[in-house]
Design an enzyme around this catalytic site. Structure first.
Site, PDB file in Angstrom:
ATOM      1  N   GLU A  98       0.922 -11.771  -3.300  1.00  0.00           N
ATOM      2  CA  GLU A  98      -0.516 -12.063  -3.208  1.00  0.00           C
ATOM      3  C   GLU A  98      -1.259 -11.743  -4.505  1.00  0.00           C
ATOM      4  OE1 GLU A  98       0.948  -9.417  -2.257  1.00  0.00           O
ATOM      5  OE2 GLU A  98      -0.394  -7.677  -2.403  1.00  0.00           O
ATOM      6  N   GLY A 131       0.875  -1.169   0.000  1.00  0.00           N
ATOM      7  CA  GLY A 131       0.000   0.000   0.000  1.00  0.00           C
ATOM      8  C   GLY A 131       0.904   1.208   0.000  1.00  0.00           C
ATOM      9  N   GLU A 132       0.745   2.075   0.961  1.00  0.00           N
ATOM     10  CA  GLU A 132       1.610   3.252   1.058  1.00  0.00           C
ATOM     11  C   GLU A 132       2.136   3.289   2.481  1.00  0.00           C
ATOM     12  OE1 GLU A 132       3.612   6.621   0.452  1.00  0.00           O
ATOM     13  OE2 GLU A 132       2.019   6.633   1.957  1.00  0.00           O
ATOM     14  N   SER A 133       3.468   3.149   2.625  1.00  0.00           N
ATOM     15  CA  SER A 133       4.021   2.937   3.964  1.00  0.00           C
ATOM     16  C   SER A 133       3.770   4.106   4.911  1.00  0.00           C
ATOM     17  CB  SER A 133       5.513   2.624   3.877  1.00  0.00           C
ATOM     18  OG  SER A 133       6.194   3.615   3.150  1.00  0.00           O
ATOM     19  N   HIS A 150       4.763  -8.107  -4.524  1.00  0.00           N
ATOM     20  CA  HIS A 150       3.416  -8.505  -4.091  1.00  0.00           C
ATOM     21  C   HIS A 150       3.177  -9.974  -4.425  1.00  0.00           C
ATOM     22  CE1 HIS A 150       1.603  -4.491  -3.264  1.00  0.00           C
ATOM     23  NE2 HIS A 150       2.614  -4.114  -4.014  1.00  0.00           N
ATOM     24  N   CYS A 208       6.164  -5.427   0.265  1.00  0.00           N
ATOM     25  CA  CYS A 208       6.238  -4.096  -0.335  1.00  0.00           C
ATOM     26  C   CYS A 208       6.188  -3.001   0.743  1.00  0.00           C
ATOM     27  CB  CYS A 208       5.162  -3.945  -1.406  1.00  0.00           C
ATOM     28  SG  CYS A 208       5.622  -2.690  -2.599  1.00  0.00           S
ATOM     29  N   ILE A 233       5.442  -3.196  -7.666  1.00  0.00           N
ATOM     30  CA  ILE A 233       4.681  -1.963  -7.908  1.00  0.00           C
ATOM     31  C   ILE A 233       5.277  -0.846  -7.049  1.00  0.00           C
ATOM     32  CG2 ILE A 233       2.408  -0.847  -7.822  1.00  0.00           C
ATOM     33  CD1 ILE A 233       1.198  -3.732  -7.854  1.00  0.00           C
ATOM     34  N   ARG A 234       5.920   0.116  -7.705  1.00  0.00           N
ATOM     35  CA  ARG A 234       6.606   1.193  -6.965  1.00  0.00           C
ATOM     36  C   ARG A 234       7.333   0.601  -5.752  1.00  0.00           C
ATOM     37  NH1 ARG A 234       5.684   6.302  -7.570  1.00  0.00           N
ATOM     38  NH2 ARG A 234       5.339   6.773  -5.405  1.00  0.00           N
ATOM     39  N   ARG A 259      12.828   3.523  -0.605  1.00  0.00           N
ATOM     40  CA  ARG A 259      11.460   3.490  -1.159  1.00  0.00           C
ATOM     41  C   ARG A 259      11.486   3.796  -2.653  1.00  0.00           C
ATOM     42  NH1 ARG A 259       7.665   7.331   2.077  1.00  0.00           N
ATOM     43  NH2 ARG A 259       6.161   6.321   0.691  1.00  0.00           N
TER      44      ARG A 259
HETATM   45  N1  GLN Z   1       5.757   2.950  -2.872  1.00  0.00           N
HETATM   46  C1  GLN Z   1       5.102   2.487  -1.689  1.00  0.00           C
HETATM   47  C2  GLN Z   1       5.777   3.062  -0.437  1.00  0.00           C
HETATM   48  O1  GLN Z   1       6.837   3.593  -0.533  1.00  0.00           O
HETATM   49  C3  GLN Z   1       5.105   0.960  -1.628  1.00  0.00           C
HETATM   50  C4  GLN Z   1       4.366   0.419  -2.817  1.00  0.00           C
HETATM   51  C5  GLN Z   1       3.634  -0.853  -2.601  1.00  0.00           C
HETATM   52  O2  GLN Z   1       3.394  -1.295  -1.479  1.00  0.00           O
HETATM   53  N2  GLN Z   1       3.227  -1.438  -3.698  1.00  0.00           N
HETATM   54  O3  GLN Z   1       5.229   2.996   0.622  1.00  0.00           O
END
Ligand code: GLN
Length: 195
Positions: free
Chosen positions: A171, A46-48, A169, A78, A133-134, A105
């Site tokens: 999952e 997600g987004e940390s 990921h 992630c 993903i990112r 990150r």
């Molecule tokens: N870019 C997100 C972060 O820095 C991590 C991306 C992800 O969990 N797919 O938190």
């Protein structure tokens, strides 16, 4: 065997599906008290920064630290990997600081924001399908950390005793063997704890 999935943000349902394919029961964790009912925990992507904020807001920092102190396995994927790390590159304050790793990150840059590949992972026979993903990278690991896989010489899967971390990921594919690996960690830990 019950494995919790921290359900503050991210791909919770997908993790629960992979956990059940791996032979355990997945439980979404929305309140910290629920941690008492599970033997292992997954912190999803997600987004940390957001996950860290919500964890602080709902009292998960101490609760998860305690969970870890009991030796119960935790798997960060992630953003979940970033949340586990002791150090984040740059000025950013780290979150749980449980795993002796330094992470960067969004480490793959704009060109490679999102891609899929097959990885060799130590302890798993055939290559594992991985969706990035990112994604973050693990820049440094401490002495107690075992590197389980690399992508282009960069560390993307690591383990420190009961803690497991992956940059990608697992999952989001039908390949549930990394979840199986984690469920096995949970199984042997709770068997040892009952002795
Ligand atoms: N870019 C997100 C972060 O820095 C991590 C991306 C992800 O969990 N797919 O938190």
């Amino acid at each position: 065997m019950k494995v919790g999935v921290l359900a503050l943000q991210g791909a919770v349902a997908e993790h629960i599906r992979s956990i059940s394919l791996a032979g355990a029961e997945g439980v979404p964790i929305k309140r910290r008290e629920q941690l008492q009912d599970v033997d292992g925990l997954i912190i999803p992507g997600g987004e940390s920064t957001t996950i860290g904020k919500l964890m602080r807001k709902y009292g998960f920092m101490d609760a998860i630290t305690q969970f870890s102190t009991q030796g119960k396995p935790i798997f960060g994927t992630c953003a979940g990997l970033i949340v586990l790390a002791e150090r984040i590159q740059g000025d950013e304050e780290a979150h749980l600081k449980l795993m002796d790793i330094t992470v960067a990150r969004n480490a793959f840059g704009r060109q490679r924001e999102s891609f899929e590949t097959d990885l060799d992972v130590k302890g798993i026979d055939e290559k594992v399908r991985a969706v990035f993903i990112r994604a973050p990278l693990i820049l440094e690991v401490g002495a107690g950390v075992e590197v389980l896989s690399t992508y282009k010489d960069e560390i993307v899967t690591a383990r420190q005793r009961h803690l497991l971390a992956a940059s990608y990921h697992p999952e989001l594919t039908d390949d549930y063997r990394l979840h199986q690996y984690f469920v096995e960690m949970v199984r042997s830990q709770s068997a040892a704890a009952q002795k």
